[in-house]
Design a protein around this motif. Sequence first.
Motif, short mmCIF file in Angstrom:
data_model
loop_
_atom_site.label_atom_id
_atom_site.label_comp_id
_atom_site.label_asym_id
_atom_site.label_seq_id
_atom_site.Cartn_x
_atom_site.Cartn_y
_atom_site.Cartn_z
N ARG A 137 0.85 -1.18 0.00
CA ARG A 137 0.00 0.00 0.00
C ARG A 137 0.89 1.24 0.00
O ARG A 137 1.59 1.52 0.99
N ALA A 138 0.87 1.99 -1.10
CA ALA A 138 1.66 3.22 -1.22
C ALA A 138 0.76 4.40 -0.90
O ALA A 138 -0.24 4.65 -1.58
N THR A 139 1.10 5.12 0.18
CA THR A 139 0.29 6.26 0.62
C THR A 139 1.19 7.48 0.78
O THR A 139 2.41 7.41 0.64
N GLU A 140 0.55 8.62 1.09
CA GLU A 140 1.33 9.84 1.32
C GLU A 140 2.18 9.73 2.57
O GLU A 140 3.18 10.43 2.72
N GLN A 141 1.77 8.86 3.51
CA GLN A 141 2.53 8.69 4.75
C GLN A 141 3.69 7.71 4.59
O GLN A 141 4.59 7.66 5.43
N GLY A 142 3.67 6.90 3.55
CA GLY A 142 4.74 5.92 3.34
C GLY A 142 4.23 4.68 2.62
O GLY A 142 3.06 4.61 2.23
N GLU A 143 5.13 3.71 2.45
CA GLU A 143 4.78 2.45 1.79
C GLU A 143 4.64 1.38 2.86
O GLU A 143 5.59 1.10 3.59
N PHE A 144 3.47 0.76 2.90
CA PHE A 144 3.16 -0.17 3.99
C PHE A 144 2.87 -1.57 3.44
O PHE A 144 2.14 -1.73 2.46
#
Length: 236
Positions: A137-144
């Motif tokens: 999951r690539a998000t604005e907060q990071g890649e999880f």
Amino acid sequence: MINRLFISTVMLASLSLAACTQTPNAANNLAFSNNGKFVKIVDEDEVYHDKLAYDIQAAGISPKGQVNVWAEKLVNELVLQNDALRPDQPLLISTPVMTSNFNTTNELALQLQQGLLAAFHAHEFNLVDLNVATNLRATEQGEFMLSRNWELLRADLPVSHVLVSTMTLTPEGIVFNGRVVNVTNNRVLSAVQSFVAASSLSGYLQPSEMIESRNGLLYRHENKGDSRYTVLGDKL
């Protein structure tokens, strides 16, 4: 002159005896007393030194805290008591839960779970990580990649053995019980029980207040610390 020499010798002997019999602080690094003998993390055992004692400066091994050391000791005993699990069989480490409620846990249990996984891997067991999601999951907060959302996790993990464990908070510290179970027949393959004084986990446990709220009820105690310890960050 002879009397002074005699007195000095006696005082020196007394100081030496006091130093030898002085009890070390049992709160340091989960050290404990076993049949009157003080046992430290670095045990006087050649196998222990070869496998578990590292020189951080020489080997580049990361430093460890009390929770990590506790996890290692728990796994050492689980490996010692193991009567059936082979290192090539997949093993899953579940989150420790509270003995009074199998649906609740805390920050200490979550951290201990991570330490147990690492400690078992040090013994070259075949570990399965349930929290690895099926997709990144690539998000604005990071890649999880890790998740606790069951909808994002695999449902077909080839696991037949699980480490399950419980915790109980007491006025003195915390009690831990863990066991490796074959989920196909519920057979216990290994078990461990442990108690750690609260002073050894000062960064995680805090004593009870004179007035505390628990499950919607107020409790009044004569002194601070009369009731069981709580985990820092827990909602009372």
